[in-house]
Design a protein around this motif. Structure first.
Motif, mmCIF file in Angstrom:
data_model
loop_
_atom_site.group_PDB
_atom_site.id
_atom_site.type_symbol
_atom_site.label_atom_id
_atom_site.label_comp_id
_atom_site.label_asym_id
_atom_site.label_seq_id
_atom_site.Cartn_x
_atom_site.Cartn_y
_atom_site.Cartn_z
ATOM 1 N N ALA A 1 0.532 6.694 -0.520
ATOM 2 C CA ALA A 1 -0.084 5.698 0.352
ATOM 3 C C ALA A 1 -1.496 5.424 -0.131
ATOM 4 O O ALA A 1 -2.233 6.347 -0.493
ATOM 5 C CB ALA A 1 -0.101 6.198 1.800
ATOM 6 N N ARG A 2 -1.861 4.143 -0.147
ATOM 7 C CA ARG A 2 -3.218 3.738 -0.536
ATOM 8 C C ARG A 2 -3.942 3.167 0.675
ATOM 9 O O ARG A 2 -3.390 2.316 1.387
ATOM 10 C CB ARG A 2 -3.161 2.711 -1.661
ATOM 11 C CG ARG A 2 -4.542 2.285 -2.181
ATOM 12 C CD ARG A 2 -4.414 1.313 -3.332
ATOM 13 N NE ARG A 2 -3.767 1.949 -4.464
ATOM 14 C CZ ARG A 2 -4.388 2.700 -5.380
ATOM 15 N NH1 ARG A 2 -5.699 2.913 -5.255
ATOM 16 N NH2 ARG A 2 -3.729 3.242 -6.372
ATOM 17 N N SER B 1 12.358 0.096 -3.889
ATOM 18 C CA SER B 1 11.680 -1.052 -3.305
ATOM 19 C C SER B 1 11.734 -0.954 -1.784
ATOM 20 O O SER B 1 12.755 -0.575 -1.223
ATOM 21 C CB SER B 1 12.351 -2.353 -3.748
ATOM 22 O OG SER B 1 12.352 -2.470 -5.154
ATOM 23 N N PRO B 2 10.620 -1.327 -1.107
ATOM 24 C CA PRO B 2 10.663 -1.327 0.360
ATOM 25 C C PRO B 2 11.480 -2.505 0.856
ATOM 26 O O PRO B 2 11.408 -3.592 0.301
ATOM 27 C CB PRO B 2 9.187 -1.475 0.746
ATOM 28 C CG PRO B 2 8.568 -2.178 -0.412
ATOM 29 C CD PRO B 2 9.319 -1.715 -1.633
ATOM 30 N N GLY C 1 0.777 -1.235 0.000
ATOM 31 C CA GLY C 1 0.000 0.000 0.000
ATOM 32 C C GLY C 1 0.804 1.278 0.000
ATOM 33 O O GLY C 1 0.240 2.376 -0.068
ATOM 34 N N MET C 2 2.138 1.177 0.094
ATOM 35 C CA MET C 2 2.989 2.369 0.072
ATOM 36 C C MET C 2 4.005 2.236 -1.052
ATOM 37 O O MET C 2 4.676 1.207 -1.168
ATOM 38 C CB MET C 2 3.729 2.546 1.393
ATOM 39 C CG MET C 2 4.696 3.723 1.436
ATOM 40 S SD MET C 2 3.857 5.320 1.552
ATOM 41 C CE MET C 2 3.304 5.257 3.267
ATOM 42 N N THR C 3 4.104 3.242 -1.898
ATOM 43 C CA THR C 3 5.104 3.258 -2.967
ATOM 44 C C THR C 3 5.864 4.576 -2.922
ATOM 45 O O THR C 3 5.331 5.598 -2.487
ATOM 46 C CB THR C 3 4.460 3.098 -4.361
ATOM 47 O OG1 THR C 3 3.502 4.146 -4.569
ATOM 48 C CG2 THR C 3 3.777 1.743 -4.491
ATOM 49 N N VAL C 4 7.109 4.518 -3.371
ATOM 50 C CA VAL C 4 7.969 5.699 -3.393
ATOM 51 C C VAL C 4 8.638 5.788 -4.756
ATOM 52 O O VAL C 4 9.068 4.770 -5.307
ATOM 53 C CB VAL C 4 9.037 5.628 -2.279
ATOM 54 C CG1 VAL C 4 10.143 6.653 -2.504
ATOM 55 C CG2 VAL C 4 8.412 5.856 -0.911
ATOM 56 N N GLN C 5 8.724 7.000 -5.286
ATOM 57 C CA GLN C 5 9.427 7.229 -6.541
ATOM 58 C C GLN C 5 10.406 8.387 -6.372
ATOM 59 O O GLN C 5 10.084 9.388 -5.739
ATOM 60 C CB GLN C 5 8.449 7.543 -7.684
ATOM 61 C CG GLN C 5 9.129 7.719 -9.031
ATOM 62 C CD GLN C 5 8.154 7.646 -10.190
ATOM 63 O OE1 GLN C 5 7.297 6.770 -10.228
ATOM 64 N NE2 GLN C 5 8.262 8.563 -11.127
ATOM 65 N N TRP D 1 7.831 2.898 7.224
ATOM 66 C CA TRP D 1 8.209 2.238 5.976
ATOM 67 C C TRP D 1 9.593 2.735 5.579
ATOM 68 O O TRP D 1 9.815 3.940 5.467
ATOM 69 C CB TRP D 1 7.227 2.577 4.863
ATOM 70 C CG TRP D 1 5.821 2.118 5.114
ATOM 71 C CD1 TRP D 1 4.928 2.654 5.980
ATOM 72 C CD2 TRP D 1 5.161 1.026 4.471
ATOM 73 N NE1 TRP D 1 3.736 1.978 5.927
ATOM 74 C CE2 TRP D 1 3.854 0.972 5.002
ATOM 75 C CE3 TRP D 1 5.545 0.107 3.492
ATOM 76 C CZ2 TRP D 1 2.928 0.025 4.585
ATOM 77 C CZ3 TRP D 1 4.608 -0.835 3.072
ATOM 78 C CH2 TRP D 1 3.325 -0.883 3.626
ATOM 79 N N ARG D 2 10.508 1.818 5.355
ATOM 80 C CA ARG D 2 11.851 2.201 4.921
ATOM 81 C C ARG D 2 12.089 1.672 3.512
ATOM 82 O O ARG D 2 11.798 0.517 3.211
ATOM 83 C CB ARG D 2 12.908 1.672 5.885
ATOM 84 C CG ARG D 2 12.840 2.315 7.265
ATOM 85 C CD ARG D 2 13.984 1.870 8.154
ATOM 86 N NE ARG D 2 13.914 2.526 9.450
ATOM 87 C CZ ARG D 2 13.291 2.023 10.497
ATOM 88 N NH1 ARG D 2 12.687 0.854 10.413
ATOM 89 N NH2 ARG D 2 13.269 2.670 11.648
#
Length: 283
Positions: free
Chosen positions: A163-164, A112-113, A71-75, A140-141
């Protein structure tokens, strides 16, 4: 150095995309009132790359109400995030350059987490405005799949965390950092001249063309710092400008002893550089 950005809570009923958000950014509204991104922490917060090696960037996002492990992504992308970066200093236009080394890296860095952990609400709750009392904060790291190096664009970079929630709504928040290239001094001297001291040397930077590790840095302001021997506090006594070969020279009157050093203050693309400490010597 770690850069931590605390973000305001987005409560239910918000309907506007953040001002300046890039075109194509996914926003599903309204998000759940339990879906909040509290902070984004970057370590290091001010990465500096040298002629060799690379910098490992770690991104930590504190959030609540995220739906599941996906549910959490980072770009991470080159370019400024929405809104100005505080403390950025304009950089002279250097123009396009050819590179004999690896091709310049462009576009986003995939992320990637690698850790997701739960933090008790009390430990994560900040001091200040009232925050939601229900639910738990998640830490979240993330680490980019590629490390930062001299072949990535220097200047501003944007970090977008999305975040979703369980209802399908999303919240996106942004952080930013400056990727800078290293600078260093060479051949610095402090020589007694008449009633003053002549400070000279060469300012270098990581070669933007890739032919050398370091190349002369022309047209830059160098600060001449002075302090009395045995003291800790430095005082800026003068400034000098580097020539085409990175050389600078300045005679400071009123002092003939004590300690001297040169300093280059960071710009948007290049890091602060300081020379070694030199005692005024006879020529």
């Amino acid at each position: 150095m770690t850069l931590r950005i605390v973000l305001p809570v987005l409560m239910a009923g918000a309907t506007a995309v953040p001002a300046g958000a890039p075109a194509g950014t996914e926003q599903v509204w309204p998000p759940s009132s339990d879906l909040v991104i509290r902070s984004i922490t970057l370590n290091p917060g001010a990465p500096v790359v040298g002629p060799t090696g690379s910098v490992h960037l770690v991104i930590e996002v504190v959030a609540r109400g995220v739906a599941g492990s996906a549910g959490m992504t980072v770009q991470v992308d080159p370019g400024a995030p929405p809104g100005p970066l505080e403390g950025a200093r304009p950089e002279a236009q250097l123009g396009p350059v050819s590179r004999p080394g690896p091709a310049p890296q462009t576009g986003p860095i995939s992320v990637s987490p690698f850790v997701a952990s739960i933090v008790p609400p009390r430990a994560a709750r900040p001091v200040g405005p009232a925050w939601p009392a229900s639910g738990e904060w998640e830490v979240w790291r993330f680490e980019p799949d590629k490390k930062l190096s001299r072949w990535y664009p220097a200047g501003p970079w944007a970090v977008a965390a999305t975040a979703r929630g369980v209802d399908g709504g999303t919240v996106t928040r942004y952080a930013g950092f400056q990727l800078r290239r290293d600078t260093k001094f060479s051949s610095v001297q402090a020589l007694r001249k008449g009633t003053g001291v002549e400070v000279r040397g060469v300012l270098n930077r990581v070669d933007p063309q890739g032919y050398l590790d370091y190349a002369p840095f022309s047209g830059q302001t160098v600060e001449i710092l002075h302090r009395e021997e045995g003291q800790e506090r430095w005082t800026k006594s003068a400034e000098a400008t580097t020539d085409d070969q990175g050389h600078f020279l300045r005679t400071v009157t009123g002092h003939r002893d004590d300690e001297w050093r040169a300093r280059f203050m960071e710009t948007e693309r290049y890091a602060t550089g300081r020379s070694r400490v030199h005692k005024a010597a006879r020529q």
